[in-house]
Design a protein around this motif. Structure first.
Motif, mmCIF file in Angstrom:
data_model
loop_
_atom_site.group_PDB
_atom_site.id
_atom_site.type_symbol
_atom_site.label_atom_id
_atom_site.label_comp_id
_atom_site.label_asym_id
_atom_site.label_seq_id
_atom_site.Cartn_x
_atom_site.Cartn_y
_atom_site.Cartn_z
ATOM 1 N N ASP A 8 0.796 -1.220 0.000
ATOM 2 C CA ASP A 8 0.000 0.000 0.000
ATOM 3 C C ASP A 8 0.832 1.274 0.000
ATOM 4 O OD1 ASP A 8 -2.365 -1.140 -0.095
ATOM 5 O OD2 ASP A 8 -3.032 -0.650 1.934
ATOM 6 N N THR A 9 2.107 1.127 0.343
ATOM 7 C CA THR A 9 2.899 2.332 0.556
ATOM 8 C C THR A 9 3.495 2.875 -0.735
ATOM 9 O OG1 THR A 9 4.897 1.068 0.945
ATOM 10 C CG2 THR A 9 3.564 1.576 2.867
ATOM 11 N N ILE A 10 3.800 4.157 -0.684
ATOM 12 C CA ILE A 10 4.529 4.790 -1.774
ATOM 13 C C ILE A 10 5.902 5.155 -1.220
ATOM 14 C CG2 ILE A 10 4.704 6.872 -3.202
ATOM 15 C CD1 ILE A 10 1.703 6.831 -3.494
ATOM 16 N N ILE B 284 5.245 6.581 2.409
ATOM 17 C CA ILE B 284 3.922 7.103 2.741
ATOM 18 C C ILE B 284 2.959 5.921 2.823
ATOM 19 C CG2 ILE B 284 2.087 8.678 2.029
ATOM 20 C CD1 ILE B 284 4.231 10.042 0.206
ATOM 21 N N SER B 285 2.302 5.792 3.958
ATOM 22 C CA SER B 285 1.377 4.679 4.131
ATOM 23 C C SER B 285 0.007 5.205 4.581
ATOM 24 C CB SER B 285 1.930 3.708 5.179
ATOM 25 O OG SER B 285 0.870 3.025 5.810
#
Lengths: 436, 143
Positions: free
Chosen positions: B4-6, B68-69
């Motif tokens: 899910d993270t970027i 970023i999550s």
């Protein structure tokens, strides 16, 4: 893209639009795209700054304002001249000539916005005495800046001065005064603003900080100007009309509002790009020890508005000449109460730039956006109708564009097809090959 | 949930003051677009900007990794290969600064960098070795 029912005073004349990308590139909120050969405005993003009007080489972007005939709709009409109007005339050192000419034009009375500005300045000084307010205080008088903060800098909304701009205060005071004097109901009294900019038109039709504006009509300075020029020579001498001092008139140029706060630690920025830089830095708390920040979307301040006649810097010099002969300030609040000047409703964040209301969906879209951007050429040429490759990638994930709209991607595909064709054409079918 | 993270990798040039703040500005823009709450955006922007400035002033530049999550918030890892911090406790005190005059003349070096990073992040750890470099890990939680 969904379009809410937003009013904007900046519109497009489709006939004149060539579909070039000058305005698309210039727009500070990336609110313009070219579709079907014509520019379109994404209305919820537009802050009415007027940059597109300024840049358009074909004069296709226009501001909507009222015709002079709007005066006829009211029994008693009051002109509310913006301070920047005073900077439009040659060799003028007496404001009364302008105000007298407005009366000759058919206005029953004149109420200077500069007078209201002095009251707003006084209210600002009183507001700033409060120990509990977030600092620095950011001015809210420029409607384009206020709208910019509302869509791009939500964290700074609490720093914004929650007071009505001078034009709104002027309309209220002028109408109350006229109602008392004439006994007419408010709807028969017209408060008509002589405006330097289209954002003020939007501020009247779709006000922030109040439910309904008291301003009844907005005329463009450039429409009123030629009439005033010819009427000025007929203004009778020895009329004392002006009730505004240097501080109020100074609001017409960048730095005027901040100077009138009478605090040393202030900053005044003008021009939309500079305003954005200052807001970015304010958000990151890069400034220390500042009390007040004045921001104007137009270069030079209100004298730089697109509805003016004179070059902003010349207008600024002329404004100084007019100011020189005025007292410092002529207006103060009657008491300590600033509530009559305070916003009746708060200005809230409009998250129009978010990819999605759901954070997880937004993350997914952001990932796709980055992938798409990686495939694009990064030329930011604008041929697809978006201001940059990044904006195009965003448009694609929002379902508003496709990768094929990129002419470089298209060329790439044609090249692949051409290579394929050439490869195929060089391969002879078995039937026509010679047997060896 | 790593899916899910970027993840972002950003370079911080060591010798160019005019570019200090570019990395935090990029991240700030992204977080706004993603719809993180204004408060989270602000905390990340300030903490990261202060860190970035430190990397330019003291660390000779370096790399920032940002994750970023949507569940756990924003993690930042700021890595430089500068001189290291000999006394972290002292460095954390407000007003303590080892910035040279040339930097102070630009309005930096007020000794608020690390204290501000601590103030605006929800978790922070400093790993530093003299002569090797410094790594600052920070986290800003959601809401």
């Amino acid at each position: 893209m969904e379009t809410k029912n937003f009013f904007h005073s900046v519109t497009l004349d489709r006939e004149k639009c060539h579909g070039c990308i000058n305005c698309v590139k210039r727009c500070p909120t990336e609110a313009i795209r070219v579709r079907g050969g014509k520019a379109i405005i994404i209305t919820e993003r537009c802050i009415d700054c007027g940059e597109c009007i300024r840049i358009c080489p074909h004069h296709a972007k226009q501001a909507i304002f009222d015709p002079i005939s709007i005066m006829d709709e009211y029994e008693y009409k009051i002109a509310l001249p913006a301070p920047s109007l005073y900077g439009q005339f040659n060799n003028l050192d007496d404001v009364d000539l302008i105000l007298g000419a407005l009366k000759l034009m058919g206005f029953d009375d004149v109420f200077e916005v500069a007078k209201a500005a002095e009251l707003v300045s006084d209210a600002t000084r009183k507001y700033m005495l409060r120990p509990d307010i977030p600092r620095p205080v950011i001015s809210s008088a420029c409607p384009a800046v206020l709208r910019l903060i509302r869509v791009r800098f939500p964290e700074l909304l609490e720093n914004v001065l929650p007071l009505h701009p001078p034009i709104e205060v002027a309309a209220r005071l002028a109408k109350r005064k006229a109602a008392q004097k004439t006994g007419l109901p408010y709807e028969k009294i017209g408060a008509i603003f002589i405006s330097p900019c289209p954002a003020k038109v939007t501020a009247v039709k779709m006000p922030l900080g109040t439910e309904k504006s008291w301003v009844d009509g907005v005329l463009a300075i450039r429409d009123v100007y030629p009439r005033l020029i010819s009427l000025m020579r007929h203004v009778p001498a020895s009329q004392e009309l002006s009730e505004a001092g240097r501080l109020g008139v100074g609001w017409g140029g960048s730095g005027g509002e901040a100077a009138a706060v009478l605090k040393e630690r202030y900053l005044a920025a003008d021009g939309i790009e500079n305003v954005i830089r200052v807001l970015e830095d304010l958000e990151d708390e890069k400034f220390y020890d500042l009390d007040f920040v004045e921001l104007n979307a137009c270069s030079g301040g209100c004298v730089g508005g697109v509805l003016n006649v004179e070059n902003p810097y010349v207008a600024r010099a002329k404004l100084e000449r007019v100011r020189k002969y005025r007292p410092v300030s002529c207006n103060r609040l009657p008491d300590e109460d600033i509530m009559p000047y305070a916003w009746e409703s708060p200005v809230e964040y409009e998250p129009v730039l978010e990819l999605d209301a759901d954070l997880k969906v937004a993350m997914e879209k952001m990932k796709q956006m980055r992938e798409i951007e990686g495939r694009l050429y990064g030329m930011d040429c604008g041929s697809c109708g978006a201001p940059s490759c990044k904006a195009m990638a965003e448009d694609i994930v929002r379902g508003f564009s496709t990768e094929e709209s990129c002419i470089f991607k298209l060329r790439e595909e044609i090249q692949t097809m051409a290579d394929g064709l050439s490869r195929i054409s060089s391969v002879l079918p078995k039937a026509s090959q010679e047997n060896k | 949930m790593a899916n899910d993270t970027i993840k972002l990798e950003l370079e911080v040039p060591g010798d160019d003051f005019t570019r200090a703040g570019e990395a935090s500005s990029t991240v700030k823009g992204m977080l706004k677009k993603l719809g993180f709450s204004p408060n989270v955006v602000r905390k990340v922007a300030i903490a990261m900007y202060e860190g970035e400035i430190n990397m330019v002033i003291h660390g000779g530049g370096g790399q920032i990794t940002v994750e970023i999550s949507p569940e756990s918030g924003v993690s930042m890892s700021l890595v430089d290969h500068g001189p290291g911090i000999p006394n972290i406790e002292l460095a954390m005190q407000e007003g303590w600064s080892t910035a040279p005059d040339s930097v102070r003349n630009l309005g930096f070096g007020a000794g608020m960098g690390l204290p501000n990073m601590k103030k605006y992040s929800d978790e922070m750890e400093i790993l530093s070795e003299v002569g090797v470099g410094t790594t600052v890990n920070m986290k800003v939680h959601l809401a």
